[in-house]
Design an enzyme around this catalytic site. Sequence first.
Site, PDB file in Angstrom:
ATOM      1  N   ASP A 234     -37.891 -22.151 -21.402  1.00 36.76           N
ATOM      2  CA  ASP A 234     -39.136 -22.123 -22.173  1.00 36.76           C
ATOM      3  C   ASP A 234     -39.174 -23.307 -23.137  1.00 36.76           C
ATOM      4  OD1 ASP A 234     -41.552 -21.037 -23.279  1.00 36.76           O
ATOM      5  OD2 ASP A 234     -40.351 -20.338 -24.971  1.00 36.76           O
TER       6      ASP A 234
ATOM      7  N   TYR B 239     -35.647 -12.526 -22.323  1.00 31.60           N
ATOM      8  CA  TYR B 239     -36.999 -12.026 -22.061  1.00 31.60           C
ATOM      9  C   TYR B 239     -37.003 -10.626 -21.454  1.00 31.60           C
ATOM     10  CZ  TYR B 239     -39.426 -16.436 -23.025  1.00 31.60           C
ATOM     11  OH  TYR B 239     -39.973 -17.539 -23.633  1.00 31.60           O
TER      12      TYR B 239
ATOM     13  N   LYS C 293     -25.314 -23.104 -22.406  1.00 32.89           N
ATOM     14  CA  LYS C 293     -24.547 -23.262 -23.635  1.00 32.89           C
ATOM     15  C   LYS C 293     -23.237 -22.516 -23.405  1.00 32.89           C
ATOM     16  CE  LYS C 293     -24.156 -24.496 -28.012  1.00 32.89           C
ATOM     17  NZ  LYS C 293     -24.222 -25.868 -28.568  1.00 32.89           N
TER      18      LYS C 293
ATOM     19  N   ASP D 226     -41.399 -27.216 -22.888  1.00 31.83           N
ATOM     20  CA  ASP D 226     -42.331 -27.751 -23.888  1.00 31.83           C
ATOM     21  C   ASP D 226     -41.895 -29.156 -24.286  1.00 31.83           C
ATOM     22  OD1 ASP D 226     -43.944 -25.505 -23.915  1.00 31.83           O
ATOM     23  OD2 ASP D 226     -43.872 -25.238 -26.091  1.00 31.83           O
TER      24      ASP D 226
ATOM     25  N   ASP E  74     -28.221 -28.272 -26.159  1.00 31.74           N
ATOM     26  CA  ASP E  74     -28.535 -29.138 -27.302  1.00 31.74           C
ATOM     27  C   ASP E  74     -28.466 -30.611 -26.895  1.00 31.74           C
ATOM     28  OD1 ASP E  74     -25.800 -28.681 -26.967  1.00 31.74           O
ATOM     29  OD2 ASP E  74     -25.348 -28.578 -29.112  1.00 31.74           O
TER      30      ASP E  74
HETATM   31  C1  IPM Z   1     -44.696 -19.997 -21.397  1.00 32.46           C
HETATM   32  C2  IPM Z   1     -45.152 -19.241 -22.612  1.00 32.46           C
HETATM   33  C3  IPM Z   1     -44.726 -17.783 -22.454  1.00 32.46           C
HETATM   34  C4  IPM Z   1     -43.216 -17.746 -22.364  1.00 32.46           C
HETATM   35  C5  IPM Z   1     -45.228 -16.821 -23.539  1.00 32.46           C
HETATM   36  C6  IPM Z   1     -46.699 -16.981 -23.798  1.00 32.46           C
HETATM   37  C7  IPM Z   1     -44.863 -15.401 -23.204  1.00 32.46           C
HETATM   38  O1  IPM Z   1     -44.631 -19.799 -23.766  1.00 32.46           O
HETATM   39  O2  IPM Z   1     -45.174 -19.681 -20.301  1.00 32.46           O
HETATM   40  O3  IPM Z   1     -43.872 -20.902 -21.530  1.00 32.46           O
HETATM   41  O4  IPM Z   1     -42.533 -17.694 -23.384  1.00 32.46           O
HETATM   42  O5  IPM Z   1     -42.727 -17.782 -21.251  1.00 32.46           O
HETATM   43 MN    MN Z   2     -43.477 -21.590 -23.419  1.00 29.06          MN
END
Ligand code: IPM
Ligand code: MN
Length: 336
Positions: free
Chosen positions: A236, A128, A179, A240, A212
């Site tokens: 990230d 990032y 990793k 999710d 993984d």
């Molecule tokens: C998150 C989002 C952000 C990230 C994006 C929108 C820049 O996906 O906060 O997880 O990748 O960190």
């Molecule tokens: Mn995200």
Amino acid sequence: MSTHRVGVIGGDGIGPEVVAEALKVVAAAGVQLDLGHYDLGADRYLRTGDVLPDAVLDELRALDAVLLGAVGPPVGSTAVPPGLLERGLLLRLRFELDLYINLRPFNGTGPGGDIDLAVVRENTEGTYAGEGGFLRRGTPHEVATQGSVNTRHGVERCVRFAFELARSRPRHHLTLVHKTNVLTFAGDLWQRAFDEVGADFGEVETAYNHVDAACIYLVEAPGRYDVIVTDNLFGDILTDLAGAVSGGIGLAASANLNPARTGPSLFEPVHGAAHDIVGTGRANPLAAIRSAAMMLDHLGEADAAARITKAVLECARAGTGGASTSEVGDLVAERV
Ligand code: IPM
Ligand code: MN
């Protein structure tokens, strides 16, 4: 009691709707905030061409905390260049305010039992950071690189935060996810920092998983995890996934923290602007409400934070059924 100065960025889509519920619950919990509203996001960009003017950033710097709903244009819209708000607003805030920890807690019932885990995601480095570029762009021989930046300082402060968090939780367990078998430079730095910082935390039990394998464990047996520490991109993706297995992204809260407190920290639900459900009452405000509880905790309002978190988790467990966005806010508000 001093009043906390909080900047509110409702943002786009359902952002303002869920933030309104979060503020309703904070008020119900008896915490007074001195609120300043900031108009930022896709709508502002489309109206004015501004993403994050320096003067606005300077105002935010002087606050105690920032609460953000969501920013982004509708899916498929081409009016906002891809990455403009991500880099220019969200990531710029993370970098400029040195929000080096992205803390994301997950609770729920998943495959194989209860989930009570927290991911500590490094939030200012890795892929990032913006390192890289093009050579010969647009030609058949073009080259694009996007390096992963890992500084000793950045990794160590992240790992230390994770050990401190693990020590404060009942299970005292911390897993490094990386990793290291392939990313031998970055992985080596992470592993050494983890081992060296860990020497100061004898009471914390540690483990290591490749990323993984961690994906499999998160899907099949998420209850094995207590605290996970990992780099920016792995974090990230893993958060999710952890959101999906622990009750859905509508519950996933996050704190972008500057633990050194050289400026405000920023709190936001993990979900996006969801323009498709704006105004329908279908947006789940629980993630935003829990994010506000994390903000109160950071502001020293531990008691109110704990009451709100408990109420959010109870509502999540009971299920919000057909309740609308504001009805869910009311349900939580009644319980705090
Ligand atoms: C998150 C989002 C952000 C990230 C994006 C929108 C820049 O996906 O906060 O997880 O990748 O960190
Ligand atoms: Mn995200």
